[in-house]
Enzyme design. Structure first.
Site, PDB file in Angstrom:
ATOM      1  N   ARG A1023       1.059  -1.067  -0.223  1.00  0.00           N
ATOM      2  CA  ARG A1023      -0.157   0.017  -0.079  1.00  0.00           C
ATOM      3  C   ARG A1023       0.714   1.310   0.487  1.00  0.00           C
ATOM      4  O   ARG A1023       2.114   1.502   0.336  1.00  0.00           O
ATOM      5  CB  ARG A1023      -1.299  -0.097   1.357  1.00  0.00           C
ATOM      6  CG  ARG A1023      -1.559   1.005   1.478  1.00  0.00           C
ATOM      7  CD  ARG A1023      -2.926   1.201   2.826  1.00  0.00           C
ATOM      8  NE  ARG A1023      -3.706  -0.467   2.186  1.00  0.00           N
ATOM      9  CZ  ARG A1023      -3.864  -0.770   3.575  1.00  0.00           C
ATOM     10  NH1 ARG A1023      -3.634  -0.233   5.080  1.00  0.00           N
ATOM     11  NH2 ARG A1023      -4.578  -1.966   3.600  1.00  0.00           N
ATOM     12  N   ARG A1092      -1.900   6.504   9.145  1.00  0.00           N
ATOM     13  CA  ARG A1092      -1.853   6.653   7.979  1.00  0.00           C
ATOM     14  C   ARG A1092      -2.016   7.612   7.101  1.00  0.00           C
ATOM     15  O   ARG A1092      -1.849   8.392   7.038  1.00  0.00           O
ATOM     16  CB  ARG A1092      -2.954   5.518   7.561  1.00  0.00           C
ATOM     17  CG  ARG A1092      -2.359   4.238   8.855  1.00  0.00           C
ATOM     18  CD  ARG A1092      -3.662   2.701   8.697  1.00  0.00           C
ATOM     19  NE  ARG A1092      -2.852   2.099   9.707  1.00  0.00           N
ATOM     20  CZ  ARG A1092      -3.591   0.736   8.983  1.00  0.00           C
ATOM     21  NH1 ARG A1092      -4.212   0.566   8.357  1.00  0.00           N
ATOM     22  NH2 ARG A1092      -2.918  -0.532  10.171  1.00  0.00           N
ATOM     23  N   LYS A1162      -3.913   1.414  14.953  1.00  0.00           N
ATOM     24  CA  LYS A1162      -4.246   2.253  14.069  1.00  0.00           C
ATOM     25  C   LYS A1162      -4.813   3.467  14.188  1.00  0.00           C
ATOM     26  O   LYS A1162      -5.427   4.330  14.776  1.00  0.00           O
ATOM     27  CB  LYS A1162      -4.162   2.170  12.439  1.00  0.00           C
ATOM     28  CG  LYS A1162      -6.451   1.770  13.355  1.00  0.00           C
ATOM     29  CD  LYS A1162      -7.010   0.883  11.745  1.00  0.00           C
ATOM     30  CE  LYS A1162      -6.944  -0.395  11.123  1.00  0.00           C
ATOM     31  NZ  LYS A1162      -7.736  -1.482  10.923  1.00  0.00           N
ATOM     32  N   LYS A1164      -5.991   7.215  11.744  1.00  0.00           N
ATOM     33  CA  LYS A1164      -6.523   7.041  10.146  1.00  0.00           C
ATOM     34  C   LYS A1164      -7.254   9.625  10.822  1.00  0.00           C
ATOM     35  O   LYS A1164      -8.201   9.536  11.259  1.00  0.00           O
ATOM     36  CB  LYS A1164      -7.657   6.616  10.216  1.00  0.00           C
ATOM     37  CG  LYS A1164      -7.620   4.821   9.121  1.00  0.00           C
ATOM     38  CD  LYS A1164      -8.403   3.958   8.796  1.00  0.00           C
ATOM     39  CE  LYS A1164      -8.074   3.169   9.516  1.00  0.00           C
ATOM     40  NZ  LYS A1164      -9.022   2.361   8.187  1.00  0.00           N
ATOM     41  N   CYS A1383     -14.458  -3.707  -0.177  1.00  0.00           N
ATOM     42  CA  CYS A1383     -13.110  -3.642   0.077  1.00  0.00           C
ATOM     43  C   CYS A1383     -13.060  -4.912  -0.713  1.00  0.00           C
ATOM     44  O   CYS A1383     -13.826  -5.972  -0.747  1.00  0.00           O
ATOM     45  CB  CYS A1383     -12.904  -3.929   1.741  1.00  0.00           C
ATOM     46  SG  CYS A1383     -13.814  -5.704   2.540  1.00  0.00           S
ATOM     47  N   CYS A1389      -7.525 -10.980   1.323  1.00  0.00           N
ATOM     48  CA  CYS A1389      -7.469 -10.590   2.690  1.00  0.00           C
ATOM     49  C   CYS A1389      -7.847 -11.781   3.841  1.00  0.00           C
ATOM     50  O   CYS A1389      -8.660 -13.110   3.801  1.00  0.00           O
ATOM     51  CB  CYS A1389      -8.817  -9.489   2.455  1.00  0.00           C
ATOM     52  SG  CYS A1389      -8.583  -9.403   4.566  1.00  0.00           S
ATOM     53  N   CYS A1428     -15.541  -8.888   6.599  1.00  0.00           N
ATOM     54  CA  CYS A1428     -15.661  -9.353   7.868  1.00  0.00           C
ATOM     55  C   CYS A1428     -15.753  -7.714   8.101  1.00  0.00           C
ATOM     56  O   CYS A1428     -16.757  -6.584   7.964  1.00  0.00           O
ATOM     57  CB  CYS A1428     -14.330  -9.128   8.772  1.00  0.00           C
ATOM     58  SG  CYS A1428     -12.742  -7.689   8.218  1.00  0.00           S
ATOM     59  N   CYS A1432     -13.259  -1.847   5.911  1.00  0.00           N
ATOM     60  CA  CYS A1432     -12.484  -1.044   5.051  1.00  0.00           C
ATOM     61  C   CYS A1432     -12.969  -0.284   4.423  1.00  0.00           C
ATOM     62  O   CYS A1432     -13.188   0.989   3.814  1.00  0.00           O
ATOM     63  CB  CYS A1432     -11.351  -1.765   5.267  1.00  0.00           C
ATOM     64  SG  CYS A1432     -10.230  -2.665   5.599  1.00  0.00           S
TER      65      CYS A1432
END
Length: 1528
Positions: A1023, A1092, A1162, A1164, A1383, A1389, A1428, A1432
């Site tokens: 990414r 990120r 994470k 964002k 996603c 994944c 899931c 995302c």
């Protein structure tokens, strides 16, 4: 109780129980036959047959592909084989029938068209050596199908059982015949003799039969029953039991009956018995019927007679609906012409036994009417009439041969039967009866009835190749055997065949040669009015065979001839198409262009003509073992290469689009025959692309379908003949390359290739691997004291595996000899010999075993050899009691553990302790149950009170990994050079995320690679970090090249406005990283526990404001970037392979913001510019609303914090959350404010529980005011009051827009962000061509789309032309599709529970019809899907969302805010597509009818009470429409 409702179902069930292989002949693979549904139902249920106690193999074969060719191989191998088909294949299969008649093959034939079929399909093949049985009623269909199989098994001969399904269409449902009855009649022991394989030979038709003489006829007819059977008597009365009726309308007419004499029942067997003859088959058949009568009470005979015992006239029917005749004859009055008439129908049509007919027919009969339902008459006398006549002539008991009159039977109904019978017997009783009268209506078309289902059609899936041909060659493309071609009087089957197409091409080529000669002569002629044509004709003639040059000149030649107007010019113009050099192709496809015996290929290659063949192989990889060797198309490549004069390529469009393009171009330019083998695997013609993709990946990855190109003339140009385009090839291809001395060259170019040659791993290799692993394990345990304990685990997410390993270590500490293995790695045959076995399994999908335990479970479940009387065992199972909320699904909870516990108990195992169950809903998750269960296990094994046990090291956490990584180094550098595996270590997998890459494996291939003994297909996702999603054209070109050369040929535009690559193998990971850096981009901190990629609205219409916010995004990005030099040390090298110490020579890094442990989770940040919330600021840890000043430029930001999408199914402590307002700050301070919010999270976030570590939980725990106060304390300033703003939507605005500077911007639709080339849409190629000339920039959007930005007015037309050329200008999609997002999910994944990107487009397609019908096509309804609950694609903010729960099952959420400011709420849990459509279709219709003006879908479902509004994340789980847990 189960019942049977159709003759096809009854026959299919018997065929399934009595066969090892069933060839199901169908008009197409997507169209069911009378038999196919029942066969597939049994196969899907894994029902075992009776003859071998195994699951039969059901092969679906198209009617046009010489279907009986598929019979010979399994039959010769000793497998009992049957065929289900309609009658259309019989006549075409006569060559096969003569051979197959000598093998125990059963062919069940449904006569067509139902209701009035043509029985000549049967009579035409009556002399092929098969026995023929005919049934009429539903009960007869079942009994005579059973008779057919028993007869084949006992005689060793082929049997054809035929019927008209419409005869029994009104019969009452029939109870299933018991398996015990079927087993007795089939004579299973004899069946096993028949299953011994035949000797093989080079010719598939060598050596005739399964020798019936292997078993003497005396044994065959005396097995389990008397030697004789009773024919119906001539005395009044009915047979014992339920006599089979002719049809539902059949009468209770009197049967005839007589006893066979002792002489009739005697048989003599020679010492070397001959194959069964007619009399033998009669006796065997009679014996079978005697058995059936004894078991069921139903009687059968070769000929069935009903009627008076003194009848003078009789009707013999060979046709449909005997019940109609029988009922009318029963009701005849004395004055009727057909009063007191006997009625005869054949049951055993072949062999025709005259004595049996004479026995059934009363001696009083002097006149017989024979009705034959035969439309294609080739002789004056019908075949059945001749059979009857010859039988009567041989009767010595009759003083005079009865008069026999033949009739042709047309279509009769109840309204015409009286008239028909009157006519028949009036004629029969006349002094001079007329022969061959037609009784009933004949088809209006004459001799045939059209059957649309048999018309050949090219499957839509083949467009994947056809469109590439069309794109590459355009007007020049000529497909010689196209079904669309007009050939008067030629059937589709003929004109579609490659042989016919090749003949037409030869003629067409010769025609063009003559035309070229005519042109050459014309160029010298003086017959033109002007001189212009001669010049151009001369030029053209010189290059006539050079496609490019000839096609460039052709329009000019035609133009000059048209202007000339002379007779010679007019003559040449009549064939003006020949001025163009065509790209000539033949297509081979089983669906519509079947190449019988590959003769088309042979002719093309042998001819040496410049003809191209595209041969499509549709055999799925998963069905490869069942494939007949005679049909394998991949072997054609070897044949063609061995011939030596042909270009050969093996391609797969769903593996490499670019390789297909390259192969087609090379094939067309090759002077000589070209063969392109094209893989397109599917089970049914209407399969979706996802099925084709998954099957293709398996075949290519494992070498079954290698991708290569072979040019025998390449050496003349100094190039290599063989070019390998995939990783693996198989043994056959390797052998050819060895002969051609290509292997050495290949290995020089691909040093890793030698390891892949001839890797034909199979189950036997896997067994050897298991054995070696276990033996090595046991060797380590030798010498240790204590009882043995084998611990077997099945684990998907690692929990069960970790438990098993920890249990093993604890067992060792207690003195036990423990061995820990995955269930599928354990050799099952050793289970009987174990002393103590512990099984630990988690629960996958719908109560399924995890992937590494499925084979073990299948073995245990189906084993008949395991005896565990001396084995002690126990089980611990992990699951979630609330995962499946519906009561009918509750049994899925811990189902694998419960199932294996019950099965081992049933096999005699002794329970050490009762099954333990871990529940994710308990306070400590599965650990709660485990902590109760483990001490019981130690106590039961006598090691519960061991003292001095060592302390166990605590489990390694992510925090430990970060600390030990030395500022994100870990052992990544070492792992990257380890060539023994495609993976990296578990710790390095966590560290690598900080570098912008995830290790993944292809889940489409996981099971198959495991079965082949290979490690998973590991690869890496990369990414990029792209602040504000803005890239230059040069960067786009570099990303395109990386995807093509180092990835899987696709680019993913992510929901965080950046580029993502998939399928990068470990050896290419470092080159890919370096290429990204050369593009002045980075991947550092694109993932991991850091800030990120910073997002920003694309905002095409206000470029100045966008530039300001982009600058702010870049500033935040740079300010929060990690400072470690590990990234440069690991990935960026100079030409001398020395580390480039960008940050100097410091031994120890220093992270001024993050420190050695970085963030808890994470982080964002996104920026939205009102009125667009296209970056979903409410879903981010920090959401920034850009505030525009009076001058139109950026003034500052409203700051929101605490949003986040991640959650866990059924865990209410986790939830999505929306960001809360903190206040306003000026633009100059924004990067500092973001830093301070991040630092408070770093210091106060939960580092013990990663599911509770995001900023949203920290703010919720502390409170917004407290958290904001700590931020302001660090900042040294306070937030101002937020400025007013308003959002209109969170989707993109598609099409052209002009900004305030006069530049244009085009937002194009990129479905789910996947940039790739397909046959329908060369998107990636188009964007590459645009990037080559574009002078502005590309902007990636947060909804996965793309903006062609800053197009100057002078460049606008060029851009529009390119967009149109590559179909990129199309935004004419439904509002729902334009507003959708998904996603990646499967196959890469590792967290995905269900499909997402590959499924959402299909689901929307199935809803678009309803949208169109209800006027909603243009309405924007935000629909999102994820595989899931990690979120995302930000599903929790969508108006309608589907979140994967298990493969094919989703939780459905409703009520999200259209502006992205309100969370949705659970509406239904664990629903599949059928339920989704049942909910959505009426709901959309209701929305269209009942919505208020301007009311959005998410608001509508709340207003009508379908769902309650979610105020914020902490009430996400409250008041759901369906409770997520067991509330009992």
């Amino acid at each position: 109780m189960a019942s049977i409702t159709s003759a096809g179902e009854a026959v299919a069930r018997i065929a399934y129980l009595a066969s090892d292989v069933i060839v199901s002949v169908q008009s197409s693979l997507s169209a069911d036959s009378d038999f196919s549904q029942a066969l597939q139902h049994s196969a899907t249920a894994q029902t075992r047959n009776i003859v071998s106690k195994s699951v039969p193999q059901v092969q679906s074969v198209r009617h046009n592909v010489d279907p009986l060719l598929s019979v010979y191989q399994p039959a010769r191998e000793g497998r009992l084989t049957s065929v289900t088909t309609d009658a259309s294949v019989l006549l075409k299969s006569i060559p096969h029938l003569y051979k197959l008649a000598k093998l125990p093959v059963v062919i069940h034939v449904s006569l067509q068209p139902a209701g009035h079929p043509d029985y000549s399909d049967v009579t035409s093949v009556r002399n092929t050596g098969f026995a023929f049985l005919q049934s009429h009623s539903l009960q007869e269909a079942q009994d005579l199908a059973l008779t057919a199989h028993a007869l084949a098994i006992r005689s060793g001969c082929g049997v054809i059982h035929f019927f008209d399904a419409s005869n029994s269409s009104k019969d009452q449902p029939l109870a299933l015949e018991s398996r015990d009855t079927v087993q007795q009649v089939l004579s299973v022991n004899l069946a096993r003799v028949e299953q011994s394989p035949q000797e093989q030979d080079g010719n598939i038709y060598v050596s005739q039969a399964k020798s019936a003489s292997a078993t003497p006829i005396s044994q065959l007819v005396s097995r389990d029953a008397p030697l004789r059977y009773d024919s119906p008597s001539r005395e009044t009365g009915t047979p014992k039991g339920d006599s089979s009726s002719a049809s539902s309308a059949s009468s209770q007419r009197n049967d005839s009956h007589s006893e066979m004499s002792d002489a009739d029942s005697a048989t003599t067997v020679s010492s070397n018995p001959a194959p069964a003859g007619s009399d033998d088959l009669d006796l065997i058949c009679g014996n079978i019927w005697t058995q059936i009568q004894a078991l069921t009470g139903r009687s059968y005979a070769p000929f069935r007679y009903t009627g008076p015992q003194n009848a003078e006239a009789a009707l013999f029917l060979f046709g449909s609906n005997p019940g109609l005749f029988s009922k009318e004859l029963d009701g005849a009055k004395d004055g009727d012409f057909y009063a007191r008439v006997g009625f005869v129908t054949p049951t055993l049509y072949r062999p025709w036994i005259p004595q049996q007919l004479l026995k059934a027919l009363p001696l009083s009969v002097t006149k017989i009417a024979v009705l034959e339902q035969i439309k294609r008459k080739t002789t004056k006398w019908g075949p059945v009439l001749m059979d009857v006549l010859m039988s009567l002539k041989s009767d010595s008991n009759r003083s005079k041969t009865p008069l026999v009159v033949g009739y042709q039977l047309g279509h009769l109904e109840y309204s015409t039967i009286t008239q028909a019978l009157s006519g028949i017997f009036q004629n029969l009783r006349s002094q001079n009866p007329i022969q061959n009268l037609v009784i009933g209506a004949r088809p209006s078309a004459g001799l045939s009835v059209s059957r649309p289902e048999l018309e050949l059609q090219q499957p839509a899936l083949e467009n994947a190749y056809m469109k590439i041909l069309d794109q590459v060659f355009g007007r020049r493309l000529y497909i010689a055997n196209s079904l669309k071609a007009s050939h008067a009087g030629v059937s589709a089957t003929i004109k579609g065949s490659p042989e016919y197409g090749f003949g037409s091409l030869v003629a067409r080529t010769e025609h063009r040669r003559r035309f070229v000669a005519e042109v050459q002569a014309a160029a010298k002629s003086k017959s033109f009015i002007t001189e212009n044509p001669k010049k151009w004709l001369s030029q053209w003639a010189l290059v006539a065979d050079q496609a490019k040059a000839a096609n460039e000149i052709a329009p000019e030649v035609i133009s000059r001839l048209s202007a000339d107007g002379s007779p010679l010019a007019s003559k040449l113009l009549q064939s003006q198409g020949l001025f163009f050099q065509e790209s000539q192709w033949l297509i081979g496809s089983d669906a519509w262009a079947y190449d019988l015996g590959n003769s088309g290929v042979h002719h093309v290659i042998a001819s040496g003509e410049n003809v191209n063949m595209l041969i499509i192989d549709s055999t799925p990889y998963s069905e490869r073992a069942a494939q007949d060797a005679a049909r394998r198309k991949k072997d054609i490549g070897l044949y063609a290469m061995n011939y030596g004069n042909a270009y050969v390529a093996s391609v797969a469009v769903y593996s490499s689009y670019t390789q297909v393009l390259q192969a087609m171009l090379e094939a067309e330019s090759f002077k000589g025959p070209s063969v392109v083998l094209a893989y397109l695997p599917y089970n049914r013609e209407n399969d979706g692309p996802l099925t084709v993709l998954q099957e293709t990946k398996k075949a290519v990855d494992l070498g079954y379908w290698p991708l290569y190109r072979w040019d025998p003339k390449a050496e003349e140009k100094g190039e290599e003949c063989f070019k390998l385009d995939s990783e693996k090839i198989k043994q056959e291809l390797q052998d050819f390359l060895k002969r051609e001395n290509q292997v050495t060259q290949l290995m020089n170019r691909h040093p890793h290739f030698h390891a892949n040659l001839s890797e034909s791993y199979g189950s036997e290799v896997r067994q050897v691997q298991k054995r070696k692993a276990k033996d090595a394990y046991e060797a380590l345990l030798e010498g240790l004291q204590g009882a043995p304990m084998t611990i077997l685990f099945a684990s998907d997410n690692g929990n069960a595996e970790n438990l098993a390993k920890r249990l093993g270590n604890r067992g060792k500490a207690r003195g036990l000899k423990t061995m820990v293995m995955a269930m599928d790695d354990y050799p099952l045959e050793d289970l009987n010999n174990e002393e103590n076995v512990v099984l630990i399994t988690s629960t996958a999908g719908q109560g399924e075993f995890p992937q590494n335990g499925r084979n073990f479970w299948e073995g245990v479940k189906n084993s008949t050899d395991l005896d565990l009387a001396n084995v002690n065992f126990t089980v611990f199972s992990l699951g979630d009691s609330h995962y499946w909320p519906r009561k009918e699904d509750k049994h899925y909870y811990n189902k694998p553990g419960k199932d294996v516990f019950a099965r081992l108990t049933a096999l005699g195992g002794k329970q050490i302790v009762d099954i333990g169950q871990g529940d994710d809903q308990d306070p400590d998750g599965y650990q709660t149950g485990y902590q109760e269960w483990e001490p019981k296990l130690w106590d039961a094994m006598g090691v519960g009170n061991v003292e001095g046990l060592p302390d166990e090291p605590p489990p390694l956490t992510n925090e430990d990994i970060k600390i030990q990584s030395n500022f994100l180094r870990g052992t990544l550098a070492e792992g990257l050079v380890d060539e023994s595996t495609g993976a990296i270590s578990a710790s390095d997998q966590q560290v690598s995320k900080f570098h912008g890459t995830y290790m993944q494996d292809d889940r489409d291939l996981r099971d198959e690679r495991k079965a082949q003994g290979l490690e998973a297909a590991f690869s890496f996702m990369i990414r990029c970090r792209l602040p504000a999603g803005v890239a230059t054209p040069d960067q786009w070109l570099k990303m395109d090249a990386i995807a093509a050369e180092l990835g899987n040929e696709t680019i993913k535009l992510t929901t965080r406005q950046t580029f993502q690559f998939h399928g990068v193998v470990k050896g290419k990971l470092k080159p890919a990283m370096q290429a990204i850096n050369r593009a002045l981009m980075t991947t550092l901190a694109a993932c991991g526990d850091v800030n990120r990629n910073v997002m920003c609205s694309a905002l095409p219409e206000l470029s100045a404001l966008h530039a300001d916010t982009k600058e702010a995004a870049q500033r935040i990005n740079d300010h929060l970037l990690p400072a470690t030099t590990a990234y440069h040390e690991i990935w960026i090298k100079d030409e001398n392979e020395k580390n480039v110490q960008v940050a100097g020579d410091a031994v120890q890094d220093f992270e001024p913001l993050y420190g050695p442990v970085y963030l808890p989770r994470k982080f964002k940040i996104s920026i939205s510019i009102p009125p667009h919330n296209d970056t979903d600021i409410y879903a981010n840890d920090i959401g920034l609303v850009a505030i525009k000043g009076d001058d139109g430029r950026l003034k500052g930001f409203n700051v929101l914090a605490g949003g986040g999408m991640g959650a866990t199914h059924n865990m209410k402590k986790t939830y999505p959350q929306i960001a809360r307002m903190f206040g306003y700050c000026d633009k100059e301070e924004i990067h500092i404010v973001c830093e301070k919010i991040m630092l408070v999270q770093k210091d106060h976030g939960d580092r013990k529980n990663r599911k509770h570590a995001r900023l949203k939980y920290t703010i919720d725990d502390m409170g917004v005011d407290v958290f904001r106060g700590k931020v302001e304390e660090l900042w040294g300033k306070t937030f101002a009051e937020p400025k007013d703003f308003k959002f209109d939507s969170n989707i993109d605005t598609f099409g052209w827009q002009k900004d305030e500077r006069g530049n244009s911007h085009f937002t194009m639709f990129i479905e789910n962000g996947r940039v790739e080339d397909t046959a329908d849409f060369p998107m990636k190629t188009g964007l590459r061509e645009i990037a080559k000339v574009h002078k502005g920039e590309f902007r990636l959007t947060g909804n996965q789309h793309l903006v062609l930005s800053n197009v100057a007015p002078e460049d606008l037309d060029t851009m529009k032309e390119l967009l149109k050329k590559y179909k990129l200008d199309n935004t004419n999609f439904s509002g729902m599709r334009l507003s959708s997002s998904a996603c990646v999910a499967f196959p890469t994944c590792g967290l995905a529970m269900a499909e997402s990107e590959r499924y959402l487009p299909e689901l929307i397609t199935k809803l678009e019809g309803v949208l169109e019908e209800n006027g909603l096509r243009q309405e924007s309804i935000v629909m999102r899907m994820t595989g899931c609950p990690n979120g995302c694609a930000r599903p929790w903010l969508a108006e309608v969302a589907f979140v994967g729960k298990a493969y094919g099952a989703y939780n459905m959420y409703l009520g999200g805010g259209y502006h992205g400011n309100r969370l949705n709420k659970l509406y239904r849990a664990s629903i599949k597509e059928e339920e989704i459509l049942e909910i959505m279709k009426p709901l959309l219709k209701r929305y269209a009818l009942q919505r208020n003006e301007g009311e959005r879908f998410g608001d509508f479902v709340i207003r009508i009470g379908m769902i309650k509004a979610t105020r914020e994340g902490r009430d996400f789980h409250e008041d759901t429409a369906q409770v997520e847990e067991d509330d009992e």
